[in-house]
Write a protein that holds these residues in place. Structure first.
Motif, PDB file in Angstrom:
ATOM      1  N   LYS A  83       0.813  -1.218   0.000  1.00  0.00           N
ATOM      2  CA  LYS A  83       0.000   0.000   0.000  1.00  0.00           C
ATOM      3  C   LYS A  83       0.848   1.271   0.000  1.00  0.00           C
ATOM      4  CE  LYS A  83      -3.311  -2.556   2.855  1.00  0.00           C
ATOM      5  NZ  LYS A  83      -3.915  -2.643   4.210  1.00  0.00           N
ATOM      6  N   SER A  84       2.054   1.185   0.564  1.00  0.00           N
ATOM      7  CA  SER A  84       2.885   2.386   0.706  1.00  0.00           C
ATOM      8  C   SER A  84       4.279   2.226   0.107  1.00  0.00           C
ATOM      9  CB  SER A  84       3.015   2.749   2.198  1.00  0.00           C
ATOM     10  OG  SER A  84       3.625   1.688   2.915  1.00  0.00           O
ATOM     11  N   TYR A  85       4.527   1.127  -0.606  1.00  0.00           N
ATOM     12  CA  TYR A  85       5.872   0.835  -1.084  1.00  0.00           C
ATOM     13  C   TYR A  85       6.432   1.953  -1.962  1.00  0.00           C
ATOM     14  CZ  TYR A  85       9.840  -1.549  -3.200  1.00  0.00           C
ATOM     15  OH  TYR A  85      11.105  -1.878  -3.616  1.00  0.00           O
ATOM     16  N   ASP A  86       5.639   2.404  -2.921  1.00  0.00           N
ATOM     17  CA  ASP A  86       6.138   3.430  -3.842  1.00  0.00           C
ATOM     18  C   ASP A  86       6.418   4.754  -3.131  1.00  0.00           C
ATOM     19  OD1 ASP A  86       6.250   1.767  -6.016  1.00  0.00           O
ATOM     20  OD2 ASP A  86       4.298   2.331  -6.806  1.00  0.00           O
ATOM     21  N   ASP A  87       5.645   5.061  -2.096  1.00  0.00           N
ATOM     22  CA  ASP A  87       5.934   6.257  -1.305  1.00  0.00           C
ATOM     23  C   ASP A  87       7.251   6.091  -0.543  1.00  0.00           C
ATOM     24  OD1 ASP A  87       3.739   7.766  -2.035  1.00  0.00           O
ATOM     25  OD2 ASP A  87       2.488   7.045  -0.398  1.00  0.00           O
ATOM     26  N   THR A  88       7.490   4.898  -0.034  1.00  0.00           N
ATOM     27  CA  THR A  88       8.719   4.647   0.728  1.00  0.00           C
ATOM     28  C   THR A  88       9.950   4.776  -0.167  1.00  0.00           C
ATOM     29  OG1 THR A  88       7.547   3.139   2.217  1.00  0.00           O
ATOM     30  CG2 THR A  88       9.952   2.999   2.179  1.00  0.00           C
ATOM     31  N   VAL A  89       9.920   4.153  -1.325  1.00  0.00           N
ATOM     32  CA  VAL A  89      11.086   4.221  -2.209  1.00  0.00           C
ATOM     33  C   VAL A  89      11.267   5.623  -2.783  1.00  0.00           C
ATOM     34  CG1 VAL A  89      10.910   1.773  -2.781  1.00  0.00           C
ATOM     35  CG2 VAL A  89       9.838   3.456  -4.295  1.00  0.00           C
ATOM     36  N   GLY A  90      10.202   6.412  -2.727  1.00  0.00           N
ATOM     37  CA  GLY A  90      10.286   7.792  -3.188  1.00  0.00           C
ATOM     38  C   GLY A  90      10.892   8.728  -2.165  1.00  0.00           C
ATOM     39  N   GLY A  91      11.249   8.181  -0.984  1.00  0.00           N
ATOM     40  CA  GLY A  91      11.936   8.977   0.017  1.00  0.00           C
ATOM     41  C   GLY A  91      11.041   9.645   1.037  1.00  0.00           C
ATOM     42  N   HIS A  92       9.775   9.221   1.121  1.00  0.00           N
ATOM     43  CA  HIS A  92       8.834   9.875   2.025  1.00  0.00           C
ATOM     44  C   HIS A  92       8.875   9.324   3.452  1.00  0.00           C
ATOM     45  CE1 HIS A  92       7.104  12.117  -1.284  1.00  0.00           C
ATOM     46  NE2 HIS A  92       6.979  10.995  -1.970  1.00  0.00           N
ATOM     47  N   ASP A  93       9.589   8.215   3.663  1.00  0.00           N
ATOM     48  CA  ASP A  93       9.776   7.649   4.997  1.00  0.00           C
ATOM     49  C   ASP A  93      11.181   8.003   5.459  1.00  0.00           C
ATOM     50  OD1 ASP A  93      10.265   6.073   7.244  1.00  0.00           O
ATOM     51  OD2 ASP A  93       9.048   4.412   6.512  1.00  0.00           O
ATOM     52  N   ILE A  94      11.289   8.879   6.464  1.00  0.00           N
ATOM     53  CA  ILE A  94      12.593   9.406   6.861  1.00  0.00           C
ATOM     54  C   ILE A  94      13.556   8.304   7.314  1.00  0.00           C
ATOM     55  CG2 ILE A  94      11.857   9.892   9.225  1.00  0.00           C
ATOM     56  CD1 ILE A  94      13.674  12.385   9.117  1.00  0.00           C
ATOM     57  N   GLU A  95      13.025   7.250   7.935  1.00  0.00           N
ATOM     58  CA  GLU A  95      13.903   6.173   8.408  1.00  0.00           C
ATOM     59  C   GLU A  95      14.598   5.459   7.254  1.00  0.00           C
ATOM     60  OE1 GLU A  95      13.149   3.554  11.627  1.00  0.00           O
ATOM     61  OE2 GLU A  95      11.295   4.576  12.193  1.00  0.00           O
ATOM     62  N   TYR A  96      13.941   5.406   6.115  1.00  0.00           N
ATOM     63  CA  TYR A  96      14.473   4.633   4.996  1.00  0.00           C
ATOM     64  C   TYR A  96      14.970   5.514   3.844  1.00  0.00           C
ATOM     65  CZ  TYR A  96      12.739   0.434   7.263  1.00  0.00           C
ATOM     66  OH  TYR A  96      12.541  -0.590   8.157  1.00  0.00           O
ATOM     67  N   GLN A  97      15.104   6.807   4.094  1.00  0.00           N
ATOM     68  CA  GLN A  97      15.555   7.706   3.027  1.00  0.00           C
ATOM     69  C   GLN A  97      16.926   7.318   2.492  1.00  0.00           C
ATOM     70  OE1 GLN A  97      15.287  11.716   4.537  1.00  0.00           O
ATOM     71  NE2 GLN A  97      13.198  12.003   3.786  1.00  0.00           N
ATOM     72  N   GLU A  98      17.844   6.980   3.387  1.00  0.00           N
ATOM     73  CA  GLU A  98      19.195   6.625   2.946  1.00  0.00           C
ATOM     74  C   GLU A  98      19.206   5.271   2.240  1.00  0.00           C
ATOM     75  OE1 GLU A  98      23.021   6.823   1.900  1.00  0.00           O
ATOM     76  OE2 GLU A  98      21.913   8.470   2.838  1.00  0.00           O
ATOM     77  N   VAL A  99      18.387   4.345   2.692  1.00  0.00           N
ATOM     78  CA  VAL A  99      18.304   3.019   2.053  1.00  0.00           C
ATOM     79  C   VAL A  99      17.889   3.158   0.595  1.00  0.00           C
ATOM     80  CG1 VAL A  99      17.158   0.769   2.086  1.00  0.00           C
ATOM     81  CG2 VAL A  99      17.742   1.913   4.252  1.00  0.00           C
ATOM     82  N   PHE A 100      16.947   4.065   0.339  1.00  0.00           N
ATOM     83  CA  PHE A 100      16.429   4.238  -1.013  1.00  0.00           C
ATOM     84  C   PHE A 100      16.993   5.473  -1.713  1.00  0.00           C
ATOM     85  CE2 PHE A 100      13.158   1.581   1.038  1.00  0.00           C
ATOM     86  CZ  PHE A 100      13.146   0.525   0.132  1.00  0.00           C
ATOM     87  N   LYS A 101      18.077   6.023  -1.190  1.00  0.00           N
ATOM     88  CA  LYS A 101      18.737   7.157  -1.841  1.00  0.00           C
ATOM     89  C   LYS A 101      19.236   6.735  -3.224  1.00  0.00           C
ATOM     90  CE  LYS A 101      22.278  10.673  -0.928  1.00  0.00           C
ATOM     91  NZ  LYS A 101      23.327  11.110   0.036  1.00  0.00           N
ATOM     92  N   HIS A 102      18.995   7.569  -4.219  1.00  0.00           N
ATOM     93  CA  HIS A 102      19.365   7.284  -5.619  1.00  0.00           C
ATOM     94  C   HIS A 102      18.586   6.087  -6.181  1.00  0.00           C
ATOM     95  CE1 HIS A 102      22.509  10.102  -4.771  1.00  0.00           C
ATOM     96  NE2 HIS A 102      23.251   9.269  -4.081  1.00  0.00           N
ATOM     97  N   TYR A 103      17.370   5.864  -5.678  1.00  0.00           N
ATOM     98  CA  TYR A 103      16.570   4.704  -6.091  1.00  0.00           C
ATOM     99  C   TYR A 103      16.434   4.598  -7.607  1.00  0.00           C
ATOM    100  CZ  TYR A 103      12.443   1.642  -6.490  1.00  0.00           C
ATOM    101  OH  TYR A 103      11.576   0.630  -6.827  1.00  0.00           O
ATOM    102  N   ASP A 104      16.072   5.694  -8.260  1.00  0.00           N
ATOM    103  CA  ASP A 104      15.889   5.652  -9.711  1.00  0.00           C
ATOM    104  C   ASP A 104      17.192   5.325 -10.431  1.00  0.00           C
ATOM    105  OD1 ASP A 104      13.146   6.191  -9.706  1.00  0.00           O
ATOM    106  OD2 ASP A 104      13.457   8.346  -9.643  1.00  0.00           O
ATOM    107  N   LYS A 105      18.293   5.911  -9.969  1.00  0.00           N
ATOM    108  CA  LYS A 105      19.591   5.636 -10.590  1.00  0.00           C
ATOM    109  C   LYS A 105      19.996   4.177 -10.399  1.00  0.00           C
ATOM    110  CE  LYS A 105      21.528  10.317 -10.265  1.00  0.00           C
ATOM    111  NZ  LYS A 105      22.625  11.151  -9.677  1.00  0.00           N
TER     112      LYS A 105
END
Length: 212
Positions: A14-36
């Motif tokens: 339900k929220s996966y795409d928001d998370t990988v988009g950097g909207h969850d502060i805890e996981y921002q670094e995990v998904f940093k440069h996700y598109d690249k």
């Protein structure tokens, strides 16, 4: 085989795409440069691509745009439903996981992003051994995932997440089966692959292995 996390996938869909988009502060670094990261995995793929952990179809969409044939594997019905909604019927997404899946006749590249850590090290080794039987010389495995240069580095990451107050991230790093680069290198070479690793952010590396 990762299916012990299936309930998590169902809820996270339900929220996966928001998370990988950097909207969850805890996981921002995990998904940093996700598109690249997804673009880099795509550029390394060729021929018929077998993708494990399709999720919501973000990598699949890129692979298809490059004109590649893709067979997708995803254990979560909710994730599959979202992916099909994005992609339509342009590719087949089957129920399965890294170790139990319908085997295509030919596999040139095996790809996955943010998913191989759902397997224990023992399961990872069994999976890699089975992939070696599917591929001919020049076949590739291209995985992007959180991994560490040593067990000490993994422990340090848990400590840093805890100190930052990122308790969900710390629990994740302790609960799932994050492995080390030396382990993966040893296993891949033992099964006839040459491999290199490229760091993408504080957590994620791209593992590119080629069958000798």
């Amino acid at each position: 085989m990762g299916r012990e996390f299936l309930d998590l996938f169902e809820e996270w869909s339900k929220s996966y795409d928001d998370t990988v988009g950097g909207h969850d502060i805890e996981y921002q670094e995990v998904f940093k440069h996700y598109d690249k990261i997804l673009d880099s995995v795509t550029k390394r793929a060729h021929g018929h691509v077998l993708e494990f952990g399709v999720g919501t179809g973000n990598l699949t969409e890129r692979l298809l745009k490059e004109g590649l044939k893709v067979t997708g594997i995803e254990p979560s019905p909710a994730m599959r439903e979202i992916a099909v909604g994005k992609l339509g019927n342009v590719t087949h997404i089957a129920d399965g996981d890294f170790m139990d899946f319908p085997e295509p006749e030919q596999v040139d590249t095996i790809v996955s992003t943010y998913a191989f850590h759902h397997l224990t090290d023992e399961e990872k080794e069994k999976a890699i051994a089975s992939y070696g039987k599917l591929q001919n010389t020049g076949g590739k495995i291209v995985f992007a995932d959180t991994m560490y240069q040593s067990k000490e580095a993994h422990e340090q990451a848990i400590s840093e997440a805890t100190q930052a107050g990122f308790h969900n991230l710390a629990k994740d790093l302790q609960t799932e089966y994050y492995t080390t680069i030396p382990f993966l290198e040893k296993v891949l070479e033992a099964h006839g692959y040459t491999v290199n690793f490229e760091r993408c952010n504080q957590f994620v590396w791209i593992m590119e292995a080629e069958k000798l």
